[in-house]
Design a protein around this motif. Structure first.
Motif, PDB file in Angstrom:
ATOM      1  N   ARG A 113      -8.109  10.717  -4.276  1.00  0.00           N
ATOM      2  CA  ARG A 113      -6.748  11.081  -3.926  1.00  0.00           C
ATOM      3  C   ARG A 113      -5.888   9.830  -3.765  1.00  0.00           C
ATOM      4  N   PRO A 114      -4.556   9.969  -3.879  1.00  0.00           N
ATOM      5  CA  PRO A 114      -3.662   8.805  -3.803  1.00  0.00           C
ATOM      6  C   PRO A 114      -3.870   7.922  -2.574  1.00  0.00           C
ATOM      7  N   GLU A 115      -4.113   8.509  -1.407  1.00  0.00           N
ATOM      8  CA  GLU A 115      -4.261   7.726  -0.176  1.00  0.00           C
ATOM      9  C   GLU A 115      -5.454   6.767  -0.271  1.00  0.00           C
ATOM     10  N   LYS A 116      -6.591   7.288  -0.704  1.00  0.00           N
ATOM     11  CA  LYS A 116      -7.802   6.457  -0.806  1.00  0.00           C
ATOM     12  C   LYS A 116      -7.659   5.423  -1.910  1.00  0.00           C
TER      13      LYS A 116
ATOM     14  N   ALA B 206       1.042   9.124  -6.100  1.00  0.00           N
ATOM     15  CA  ALA B 206       1.422  10.519  -5.863  1.00  0.00           C
ATOM     16  C   ALA B 206       2.352  11.018  -6.963  1.00  0.00           C
TER      17      ALA B 206
ATOM     18  N   SER C 270      12.206   5.711   1.552  1.00  0.00           N
ATOM     19  CA  SER C 270      10.982   6.481   1.366  1.00  0.00           C
ATOM     20  C   SER C 270      11.179   7.645   0.386  1.00  0.00           C
TER      21      SER C 270
ATOM     22  N   GLN D  65       0.777   4.038  -2.897  1.00  0.00           N
ATOM     23  CA  GLN D  65       0.510   5.438  -2.607  1.00  0.00           C
ATOM     24  C   GLN D  65       1.615   6.335  -3.162  1.00  0.00           C
TER      25      GLN D  65
ATOM     26  N   ALA E  68      -4.954   4.130  -3.176  1.00  0.00           N
ATOM     27  CA  ALA E  68      -3.974   3.103  -2.804  1.00  0.00           C
ATOM     28  C   ALA E  68      -4.611   2.051  -1.908  1.00  0.00           C
ATOM     29  N   ALA E  69      -5.441   2.481  -0.966  1.00  0.00           N
ATOM     30  CA  ALA E  69      -6.118   1.537  -0.066  1.00  0.00           C
ATOM     31  C   ALA E  69      -7.070   0.641  -0.849  1.00  0.00           C
TER      32      ALA E  69
ATOM     33  N   GLN F 108       0.822  -1.204   0.000  1.00  0.00           N
ATOM     34  CA  GLN F 108       0.000   0.000   0.000  1.00  0.00           C
ATOM     35  C   GLN F 108       0.861   1.261   0.000  1.00  0.00           C
ATOM     36  N   GLN F 109       1.968   1.225   0.758  1.00  0.00           N
ATOM     37  CA  GLN F 109       2.860   2.385   0.804  1.00  0.00           C
ATOM     38  C   GLN F 109       3.478   2.654  -0.570  1.00  0.00           C
TER      39      GLN F 109
END
Length: 209
Positions: A80-83, A10, A187, A6, A85-86, A2-3
């Motif tokens: 958005r990328p966060e949602k 992004a 990262s 994301q 990606a999940a 997931q990381q």
């Protein structure tokens, strides 16, 4: 996973915005780009029964990474990328892909793309399995290509002033060499890679003066 997803989403958002500030509202035909890339991919893999062909797997993987760029762009239309990606992580976790007939799976993936005009994430994951391409390899290759695209845009690619060949080699060769020298699990891998590429480019231009 997931990381990494994301991070890639992004980066894709950034490069799309660099090209067009309002890219989400433009309704670009990302699905069309995917099926055209799929045809190019099949040529690299081989499909002609009337001549001897061996799959060029490095080119196959490069084409898969290009398709991934367009797929991420389609996925980003959902949020958005966060949602995103999940959601993508959950979808991938629910499937198990074993290697199979690459050509047939590519055709199914392409048909699904054309029918839905969306990204067939599960179908793409199957193509990765068919080619033996791990998610970590996809991540490294994607970040590298994204950094190169961003670097080219920043150095005159759109107006034609950027020259891909410098210091005696193509820029993608420099990129591949630098990518292998850095820790992809970091990262800030993309930032480190961009900085290394920019530094080498500056040195090459200084030496050429």
């Amino acid at each position: 996973m997931q990381q990494q997803l994301q991070a890639m989403l992004a980066l894709q958002d950034e490069i799309n915005t660099l090209v067009n500030d309002n890219w989400r509202e433009q309704e670009f035909a990302w699905y069309r780009a995917i099926w055209v890339e799929s045809a190019e991919l099949l040529d690299h893999y081989g499909w002609k029964w009337w001549k001897k062909q061996q799959p060029d797997m490095d080119q196959v993987k490069l084409e898969l990474v290009d398709i991934w760029h367009f797929g991420l762009s389609l996925e980003l239309q959902q949020g958005r990328p966060e949602k995103v990606a999940a959601d993508m992580t959950a979808e991938l976790a629910a499937m198990q892909a074993a290697p199979g007939d690459f050509r047939e799976h590519l055709e199914v993936f392409t048909l699904n793309t054309l029918a839905s005009r969306q990204f067939d994430l599960v179908g793409f994951a199957q193509l990765l399995a068919d080619t033996g391409m791990s998610f970590d390899e996809l991540y490294r290759r994607y970040v590298g290509k994204n950094v190169l695209n961003r670097f080219r845009q920043d150095h005159g690619y759109q107006d034609g002033s950027y020259i891909k060949n410098w210091a005696g080699r193509e820029d993608n060769e420099h990129l591949a060499e630098l990518s292998e020298s850095l820790d992809a699990s970091s990262s800030d891998f993309s930032d480190l890679l961009y900085s290394a590429l920019a530094s080498r480019y500056a040195e090459a231009n200084t030496a050429a003066v």
